[in-house]
Design a protein around this motif. Structure first.
Motif, PDB file in Angstrom:
ATOM      1  N   PHE A  66       0.846  -1.195   0.000  1.00  0.00           N
ATOM      2  CA  PHE A  66       0.000   0.000   0.000  1.00  0.00           C
ATOM      3  C   PHE A  66       0.884   1.249   0.000  1.00  0.00           C
ATOM      4  CE2 PHE A  66      -2.360  -3.359   2.066  1.00  0.00           C
ATOM      5  CZ  PHE A  66      -3.673  -3.215   1.605  1.00  0.00           C
ATOM      6  N   PHE A  67       0.589   2.172  -0.898  1.00  0.00           N
ATOM      7  CA  PHE A  67       1.237   3.479  -0.891  1.00  0.00           C
ATOM      8  C   PHE A  67       0.186   4.506  -0.471  1.00  0.00           C
ATOM      9  CE2 PHE A  67       4.081   1.203  -3.713  1.00  0.00           C
ATOM     10  CZ  PHE A  67       5.334   1.703  -3.372  1.00  0.00           C
ATOM     11  N   GLY A  68       0.448   5.182   0.656  1.00  0.00           N
ATOM     12  CA  GLY A  68      -0.469   6.212   1.138  1.00  0.00           C
ATOM     13  C   GLY A  68       0.129   7.591   0.981  1.00  0.00           C
ATOM     14  N   PHE A  69      -0.717   8.587   0.721  1.00  0.00           N
ATOM     15  CA  PHE A  69      -0.242   9.950   0.485  1.00  0.00           C
ATOM     16  C   PHE A  69      -1.064  10.965   1.261  1.00  0.00           C
ATOM     17  CE2 PHE A  69       1.042   7.619  -3.295  1.00  0.00           C
ATOM     18  CZ  PHE A  69       2.315   8.080  -3.540  1.00  0.00           C
ATOM     19  N   ASP A  70      -0.378  11.970   1.784  1.00  0.00           N
ATOM     20  CA  ASP A  70      -1.004  13.211   2.214  1.00  0.00           C
ATOM     21  C   ASP A  70      -1.210  14.045   0.947  1.00  0.00           C
ATOM     22  OD1 ASP A  70      -1.850  15.363   3.871  1.00  0.00           O
ATOM     23  OD2 ASP A  70       0.168  16.204   3.824  1.00  0.00           O
ATOM     24  N   MET A  71      -1.980  15.138   1.041  1.00  0.00           N
ATOM     25  CA  MET A  71      -2.185  15.962  -0.156  1.00  0.00           C
ATOM     26  C   MET A  71      -1.377  17.262  -0.116  1.00  0.00           C
ATOM     27  SD  MET A  71      -5.670  17.463  -1.932  1.00  0.00           S
ATOM     28  CE  MET A  71      -5.953  18.746  -0.711  1.00  0.00           C
ATOM     29  N   ASP A  72      -1.652  18.139   0.846  1.00  0.00           N
ATOM     30  CA  ASP A  72      -1.026  19.463   0.853  1.00  0.00           C
ATOM     31  C   ASP A  72       0.475  19.358   1.100  1.00  0.00           C
ATOM     32  OD1 ASP A  72      -3.429  21.164   0.586  1.00  0.00           O
ATOM     33  OD2 ASP A  72      -3.978  20.213   2.480  1.00  0.00           O
ATOM     34  N   TYR A  73       1.244  19.958   0.208  1.00  0.00           N
ATOM     35  CA  TYR A  73       2.706  19.944   0.235  1.00  0.00           C
ATOM     36  C   TYR A  73       3.287  18.546   0.041  1.00  0.00           C
ATOM     37  CZ  TYR A  73       3.230  24.872   1.474  1.00  0.00           C
ATOM     38  OH  TYR A  73       3.229  26.241   1.450  1.00  0.00           O
ATOM     39  N   THR A  74       2.454  17.588  -0.389  1.00  0.00           N
ATOM     40  CA  THR A  74       2.953  16.254  -0.720  1.00  0.00           C
ATOM     41  C   THR A  74       2.578  15.960  -2.174  1.00  0.00           C
ATOM     42  OG1 THR A  74       2.784  15.502   1.572  1.00  0.00           O
ATOM     43  CG2 THR A  74       2.912  13.807  -0.118  1.00  0.00           C
ATOM     44  N   LEU A  75       1.319  15.616  -2.430  1.00  0.00           N
ATOM     45  CA  LEU A  75       0.864  15.488  -3.819  1.00  0.00           C
ATOM     46  C   LEU A  75       0.738  16.872  -4.459  1.00  0.00           C
ATOM     47  CD1 LEU A  75      -1.901  12.745  -3.493  1.00  0.00           C
ATOM     48  CD2 LEU A  75       0.442  12.451  -4.305  1.00  0.00           C
ATOM     49  N   ALA A  76       0.261  17.815  -3.674  1.00  0.00           N
ATOM     50  CA  ALA A  76       0.091  19.191  -4.163  1.00  0.00           C
ATOM     51  C   ALA A  76       1.208  20.061  -3.602  1.00  0.00           C
ATOM     52  CB  ALA A  76      -1.263  19.742  -3.740  1.00  0.00           C
ATOM     53  N   GLU A  77       2.100  20.494  -4.471  1.00  0.00           N
ATOM     54  CA  GLU A  77       3.199  21.378  -4.057  1.00  0.00           C
ATOM     55  C   GLU A  77       2.806  22.822  -4.341  1.00  0.00           C
ATOM     56  OE1 GLU A  77       7.841  22.455  -5.195  1.00  0.00           O
ATOM     57  OE2 GLU A  77       6.890  20.666  -6.060  1.00  0.00           O
ATOM     58  N   TYR A  78       2.884  23.673  -3.323  1.00  0.00           N
ATOM     59  CA  TYR A  78       2.517  25.073  -3.476  1.00  0.00           C
ATOM     60  C   TYR A  78       3.748  25.894  -3.855  1.00  0.00           C
ATOM     61  CZ  TYR A  78      -1.836  23.641  -1.271  1.00  0.00           C
ATOM     62  OH  TYR A  78      -3.024  23.009  -0.988  1.00  0.00           O
ATOM     63  N   ARG A  79       3.524  26.852  -4.719  1.00  0.00           N
ATOM     64  CA  ARG A  79       4.647  27.662  -5.208  1.00  0.00           C
ATOM     65  C   ARG A  79       5.171  28.582  -4.110  1.00  0.00           C
ATOM     66  NH1 ARG A  79       5.142  27.066 -10.637  1.00  0.00           N
ATOM     67  NH2 ARG A  79       3.263  26.445 -11.792  1.00  0.00           N
ATOM     68  N   SER A  80       6.486  28.655  -4.039  1.00  0.00           N
ATOM     69  CA  SER A  80       7.149  29.515  -3.064  1.00  0.00           C
ATOM     70  C   SER A  80       7.962  30.572  -3.815  1.00  0.00           C
ATOM     71  CB  SER A  80       8.073  28.684  -2.176  1.00  0.00           C
ATOM     72  OG  SER A  80       8.715  29.463  -1.207  1.00  0.00           O
ATOM     73  N   PRO A  81       7.921  31.852  -3.412  1.00  0.00           N
ATOM     74  CA  PRO A  81       7.301  32.375  -2.184  1.00  0.00           C
ATOM     75  C   PRO A  81       5.868  32.868  -2.362  1.00  0.00           C
ATOM     76  CG  PRO A  81       8.618  34.095  -3.179  1.00  0.00           C
ATOM     77  CD  PRO A  81       8.749  32.889  -4.084  1.00  0.00           C
ATOM     78  N   GLU A  82       5.249  32.638  -3.527  1.00  0.00           N
ATOM     79  CA  GLU A  82       3.921  33.188  -3.786  1.00  0.00           C
ATOM     80  C   GLU A  82       2.898  32.766  -2.731  1.00  0.00           C
ATOM     81  OE1 GLU A  82       6.074  33.040  -7.719  1.00  0.00           O
ATOM     82  OE2 GLU A  82       5.786  31.691  -5.994  1.00  0.00           O
ATOM     83  N   TYR A  83       2.937  31.482  -2.356  1.00  0.00           N
ATOM     84  CA  TYR A  83       1.934  30.991  -1.411  1.00  0.00           C
ATOM     85  C   TYR A  83       2.180  31.540  -0.009  1.00  0.00           C
ATOM     86  CZ  TYR A  83      -1.769  27.752  -0.070  1.00  0.00           C
ATOM     87  OH  TYR A  83      -2.959  27.214   0.347  1.00  0.00           O
TER      88      TYR A  83
END
Length: 541
Positions: A32-49
């Motif tokens: 089983f491969f488990g994932f978080d979403m925020d900052y894991t699957l979804a990477e937020y742009r820095s420094p904009e975010y």
């Protein structure tokens, strides 16, 4: 169909695309491969975010009565780094090593000298377990780290306020503002922005501006399914936000079916996952949890009552707890590799509670590694000075009363350590160390993360039969033997020849044929590494 797929499989080199190993792990054993979403699957742009987060938190602080002058606060990406401790009593940001020793102390934007640090912390040591310290471990904490320093600096330098005699805050007339209350207000503002404010909606309205769309992500998830692995998503975000964000990241690729499957196999982002849980409320999810409910996807709200059936592929659930979840999907401890960015909410709790294998996403790794490569000369100078310091005291015993003058060497070492820390983009230096000392964050990562990398998509560069072999961890007496041998022979390697291994797992570089008793001892010495049970000379038994 596979042209793009194939070009993305060979990007692993020294400075990017790699996964680093704290504890050996055989991907072949992961079901089983488990994932978080925020900052894991979804990477937020820095420094904009971070700039958006800072702006919205300041607006919230203004709405609860903070001075209008705070509108001038503009996020400075060169100031904060993760893993800082905030001392709610004295208003200081602390960079701390793995033993709790203070490496650096900022009061506002002022870096304290060693004398000033000892004035506040006589032992230059803190205890992470004390409630007075708040640890800013996540990427979501970066705007908070900056704003905490900004608020302390603002009130300490404002002409209408003066520092309290206790040094625990400021006052103006009959108004007292402690650093503790300042932190409480800021924490409340941050939580309000993320849970009740407009940050999520602004993000959804500007996905291209704030979210990185990585073409490797759907390919990675697709390959996992092709290799008969189960994939699940557990996120603290609500269904509406998760649905829209994952559509942006995956729906364009969902129209590309895997070879040999039906055309509808990947007809939406949910089909990349076997199981999906939103509003998980981690780390509570890894303890008592909350009520497990199924999401009515037509309305986006939970159905009434507790869900008690079998979890279905393609459906979305909310809440629950990890024990219940594991029972429903048939997952046992080390069958699971869980990937997340939150060292406490994702990594520590899943490791402690269920023994899941863990993969920590540390965005700063590639940047950190590049600084190390670009400034290898500084590190070599520091190593040479340390050797010179050792040599200064060699041959001396308790009979000698004269003290060698080590100050010039120590001063050079101090300057070089400062120069090296200054090479990092953040004014606070590396997230992993300061000089030769590892940070508290690095200790946590080493203790609880089996693997770590700059992105979850680095997995695409490894076959699903890959054996991640941890390097030998040396005790000081082992390193000294190695260092003595290497200096004597003119070599500069830091691993003893007896402990070096060839690229093939389990094989050693020595040409001498080991005796049967030696082989037995070697086998016994590695029984702590359970993944070795399935591997002999790099192949599965």
């Amino acid at each position: 169909m596979e042209t793009l797929d194939e070009t993305l499989g060979h990007e692993r080199d020294f400075a990017k695309g790699r996964i680093f190993v704290n504890r050996s792990l055989n991907l072949q054993r992961i079901k089983f491969f488990g994932f978080d979403m925020d900052y894991t699957l979804a990477e937020y742009r820095s420094p904009e975010y971070e700039e958006l987060g800072t702006e919205l938190v300041v607006e919230r602080l203004l709405s609860i009565g903070y001075p209008q002058d705070l509108k001038e606060a503009k996020y400075d990406p060169t100031f904060p780094t993760r893993g800082m401790f905030f001392d709610k009593v004295y208003g200081n940001l602390l960079k701390v090593d793995q033993f709790g020793n203070i490496l650096a102390c900022y009061h506002g934007f002022k870096l304290y000298t060693s004398t000033e640090v000892r004035d506040v912390y006589p032992n230059k040591k803190v205890q992470a377990s004390e409630p007075r310290y708040f640890i800013l471990n996540t990427l979501f904490n970066l705007p908070e780290t900056f704003l905490m320093a900004y608020l302390v600096n603002y009130f300490d330098t404002h002409e209408d306020y003066r520092e309290l005699p206790t040094r625990k805050g400021v006052e103006s007339g009959n108004v007292l503002i402690s650093y503790s209350s300042m932190h409480q207000d800021l924490r409340g503002a941050v939580d309000w922005v993320h849970m009740r404010g407009t940050m999520k909606q602004i993000t959804l309205d500007n996905l291209d501006k704030y979210v990185v769309k990585d073409s490797r992500l759907p390919l990675l998830l697709r390959r996992m399914r092709e290799n008969e692995r189960k994939v699940f998503l557990i996120t603290n975000s609500d269904y509406d936000y998760t649905n829209k964000l994952m559509k942006h990241l995956l729906d364009d690729s969902a129209t590309l079916p895997p070879p040999g499957t039906g055309s509808d196999s990947f007809a939406g982002w949910k089909s990349f996952f076997d199981y999906i849980v939103v509003d998980a409320r981690k780390p509570l999810f890894f303890g008592e949890g909350t009520v497990l409910r199924q999401i009515d996807e037509a309305t986006g709200t939970p159905k009434i009552g507790t869900f008690k059936g079998q979890i279905e592929t393609g459906s979305v659930y909310t809440g629950g707890n990890s024990e219940q979840f594991c029972d429903m999907i048939g997952a046992a401890g080390e069958d699971v590799l869980y990937v997340g960015d939150h060292i406490f909410g994702d990594i520590l709790k899943s490791k402690k509670q269920h023994g899941w294998r863990t993969y920590l996403v540390v965005r700063e790794v590639d940047e950190d590694l590049q600084v190390l490569v670009d400034n290898a000369d500084i590190q070599q100078k520091m190593t040479a000075l340390e050797d010179e310091l050792d040599h200064l005291f060699s041959g001396l015993d308790s009979h000698h009363t004269a003290r060698p003058n080590s100050r010039p060497i120590l001063e050079k070492l101090k300057r070089l350590a400062f120069d090296f820390d200054s090479c990092f983009p953040s004014k606070q230096g590396s997230i992993f160390r300061s000089g030769s000392r590892q940070t508290f964050f690095a200790m946590q990562a080493a203790r609880y993360a089996d693997l770590y990398a700059s992105s979850c998509t680095n997995l695409i560069n490894y076959p699903f039969s890959f054996f991640f072999r941890a390097k030998a961890q040396l005790m000081p007496h082992e390193y000294d033997v190695s260092h003595h041998a290497n200096v004597s022979s003119g070599q500069m390697t830091s691993t003893p020849r007896a402990l070096r291994r060839s690229p093939v797992a389990g094989k050693e570089t020595s040409k001498r044929r080991p005796s049967p008793s030696t082989q037995l001892r070697r086998f016994q010495s590695f029984v702590h590494d359970e993944d070795d049970e399935d591997v002999y000379d790099g192949e599965k038994k």
